[in-house]
Design a protein around this motif. Structure first.
Motif, PDB file in Angstrom:
ATOM      1  N   LEU A 255       0.921  -1.073  -0.128  1.00 21.40           N
ATOM      2  CA  LEU A 255      -0.051  -0.041   0.007  1.00 21.40           C
ATOM      3  C   LEU A 255       0.968   1.165   0.109  1.00 21.40           C
ATOM      4  O   LEU A 255       1.755   1.347   0.830  1.00 21.40           O
ATOM      5  CB  LEU A 255      -0.885  -0.023   1.327  1.00 21.40           C
ATOM      6  N   VAL A 256       0.712   2.195  -0.730  1.00 21.47           N
ATOM      7  CA  VAL A 256       1.562   3.490  -1.100  1.00 21.47           C
ATOM      8  C   VAL A 256       0.496   4.635  -0.965  1.00 21.47           C
ATOM      9  O   VAL A 256      -0.506   4.728  -1.699  1.00 21.47           O
ATOM     10  CB  VAL A 256       2.061   3.583  -2.329  1.00 21.47           C
ATOM     11  N   THR A 257       0.279   5.219   0.142  1.00 24.24           N
ATOM     12  CA  THR A 257      -0.618   6.306   0.317  1.00 24.24           C
ATOM     13  C   THR A 257       0.001   7.777  -0.032  1.00 24.24           C
ATOM     14  O   THR A 257       1.181   7.895  -0.287  1.00 24.24           O
ATOM     15  CB  THR A 257      -0.974   6.538   1.735  1.00 24.24           C
ATOM     16  N   ALA A 258      -0.890   8.747  -0.211  1.00 22.45           N
ATOM     17  CA  ALA A 258      -0.986   9.905  -0.725  1.00 22.45           C
ATOM     18  C   ALA A 258       0.353  10.849  -0.208  1.00 22.45           C
ATOM     19  O   ALA A 258       0.853  11.684  -0.469  1.00 22.45           O
ATOM     20  CB  ALA A 258      -1.951  10.752  -0.843  1.00 22.45           C
ATOM     21  N   ASP A 259       0.519  10.432   1.072  1.00 16.22           N
ATOM     22  CA  ASP A 259       1.814  11.367   1.970  1.00 16.22           C
ATOM     23  C   ASP A 259       2.859  10.656   1.504  1.00 16.22           C
ATOM     24  O   ASP A 259       3.982  11.133   2.322  1.00 16.22           O
ATOM     25  CB  ASP A 259       1.370  11.103   3.487  1.00 16.22           C
ATOM     26  N   SER A 260       3.236   9.682   0.721  1.00 15.72           N
ATOM     27  CA  SER A 260       4.504   9.229   0.575  1.00 15.72           C
ATOM     28  C   SER A 260       4.699   9.123  -1.029  1.00 15.72           C
ATOM     29  O   SER A 260       3.914   9.271  -1.700  1.00 15.72           O
ATOM     30  CB  SER A 260       4.441   7.731   0.907  1.00 15.72           C
ATOM     31  N   ASP A 261       6.025   9.238  -1.319  1.00 15.13           N
ATOM     32  CA  ASP A 261       6.400   9.445  -2.809  1.00 15.13           C
ATOM     33  C   ASP A 261       6.609   7.955  -3.304  1.00 15.13           C
ATOM     34  O   ASP A 261       7.712   7.389  -2.987  1.00 15.13           O
ATOM     35  CB  ASP A 261       7.721  10.322  -3.035  1.00 15.13           C
TER      36      ASP A 261
END
Length: 460
Positions: A255-261
């Motif tokens: 999972l990659v959330t919007a607060d991470s690049d």
């Protein structure tokens, strides 16, 4: 192991030594050429072998640990039953289709784990328990950590040699062990069993029981505890049996959330998908992205497309090889399930023939429309990944039923939810690949939680 008509003979290893049966199965290489003959033992042989395990004495702990360490070294580097390590690795590579570099790494891992199996098992021991009634704490009253039985059985998989490190832990704890090898790749447990016997374990303490399907269930019935591998049907078959630990699909996710690049995690994502040829339960099969998943899917596809198609014995090989018809069967299944999705890679097929009757399965990357799409839980034994959008409204529901979840996020509330969810077995936070594993760290819980229990003891 001897050569008979130019075929390797992989014998059963019973309580009275090696046993060659009249009923033998031809094991082929990935091109379909006969490579070995595997002796299949009948139900009566299984019954007698399991009875011998129950009657056998357990080696003292120091003798077990010395024998395990020496056996690991012999297995990895020595000559076992007339076969060198290099010959063994090449043969396993051709037999299973697992790339040579992966076989080599797995063999080294088995040796390392053999030396650490007891220490690793001890990480599961409750802090309030000791290993022996003679411990001074028993004078005040304590828990003693004991086995739940004496005989442990394994229905082993054949996807890569490293899985055989797991049954070394019950052996280190004093169980006698019976292994039913995979028909796809029986050579690794055969070699490891012979190494264990050569280094101090008795023939009545470790046995190799190749069988047909009927006799296979007899092994489980006569063991105190067992571990089996397979698909979802295996999970469902044995889920209610407290003496059997089923190991099924991992469905590992990122999972990659919007607060991470996501750009800074791309190497980790691609490696999680393709490491070990994408064949392990800890390989990533779905990537969830908060925001537009298309750029992530395209970047993954570009990286995976660069992997070459090579025969498994090539030092640079990454992709698993299969007999051509088996590869085409997997391809047909994939194309059917991927209908209606956006293909970034592999949309026209994934089979790449090697010209000898075998083929590699090239990577596939498909984009899904929503996080709840059924394809996100499809796991195939090659680098195949489904990339889906994720929203905070969707929450953790699409991330459930996961062996390993890598969460690239700083949302602490989300991480708390992921950690407490019982269907997510392992949680890696940040830039850590889903295939990471180490001795002493639980895989699907500690195996020791299944193997052992505590008994109250107080003494004078």
């Amino acid at each position: 192991m001897s050569v008979l008509s130019q075929l390797l003979c992989i014998d059963a290893l019973g309580p009275k030594g090696a046993y060659r049966t009249h009923n033998r199965l031809t094991v082929t290489d990935v091109a379909g050429h006969p490579l070995a003959e595997l002796s299949l033992v009948p139900r009566l042989f299984v019954t007698r072998a399991m009875a011998a395990l129950h009657k056998a004495k357990t080696l003292p702990v120091e003798d077990r640990l010395t024998a395990l360490r020496r056996a690991g070294e012999l297995f990895a580097m020595g000559e076992v039953d007339g076969m060198s390590s290099a010959e063994y690795q090449h043969t396993v590579c051709r037999m299973s289709g697992t790339p040579l570099s992966i076989v080599r790494g797995a063999v080294e891992a088995v040796a390392q784990y053999a030396a650490k199996a007891y220490w690793s098992a001890q990480q599961a021991r409750p802090i309030g328990a000791v290993n022996d009634w003679r411990d001074p704490q028993a004078r005040e009253g304590t828990g003693v950590w004991i086995r739940r039985g004496n005989v442990f059985a394994v229905h082993a998989p054949g996807n890569e040699p490293g899985v055989h490190s797991l049954w070394l832990e019950p052996l280190a704890l004093g169980y006698r062990v019976a292994v039913r090898p995979s028909r796809r790749e029986p050579l690794t447990p055969y070699r490891l069993m012979n190494a264990l016997r050569a280094c101090g374990f008795g023939d009545d303490q470790v046995v190799l029981l190749p069988t047909d399907y009927d006799a296979a269930d007899e092994i489980l019935r006569q063991a105190d505890l067992s571990m089996v591998y397979g698909g979802q049907e295996v999970i469902e078959k044995y889920a209610a049996n407290p003496t059997i630990l089923p190991n099924g699909p991992g469905r590992s996710k990122i999972l990659v959330t919007a607060d991470s690049d996501w750009h800074s995690s791309l190497d980790m994502i691609v490696d999680s998908i393709s490491n070990m040829g994408g064949t392990a339960c800890i390989n990533t099969t779905a990537v969830f992205v908060e925001g537009d998943p298309a750029p992530v899917a395209q970047a993954i596809a570009e990286r995976l497309a660069a992997i070459p198609s090579l025969p498994p014995e090539n030092e640079q090989a990454v992709l698993p090889a299969y007999p051509l018809e088996a590869a085409k069967k997997i391809e047909r299944y994939l194309l059917d399930k991927a209908a209606g999705t956006r293909a970034h890679l592999g949309g026209n097929g994934v089979v790449d023939e090697l010209g000898d009757g075998s083929a590699v399965l090239r990577p596939a990357v498909h984009q899904l429309d929503n996080p709840f799409a059924e394809q996100a839980n499809i796991e195939l034994a090659f680098p195949c990944v489904w990339v889906a959008p994720w929203t905070q409204e969707a929450g953790i529901a699409p991330l459930k039923n996961t062996l390993v979840l890598t969460a690239v996020t700083r949302y602490e509330k989300l991480l708390d939810e992921l950690l407490t969810d019982p269907t997510i077995k392992n949680l890696y936070i940040g830039n850590h690949p889903t295939y990471w594993i180490a001795p002493g760290v639980p895989h699907d819980s500690y195996l020791g939680e299944f193997l052992m229990r505590t008994k109250a003891v107080i003494r004078d």
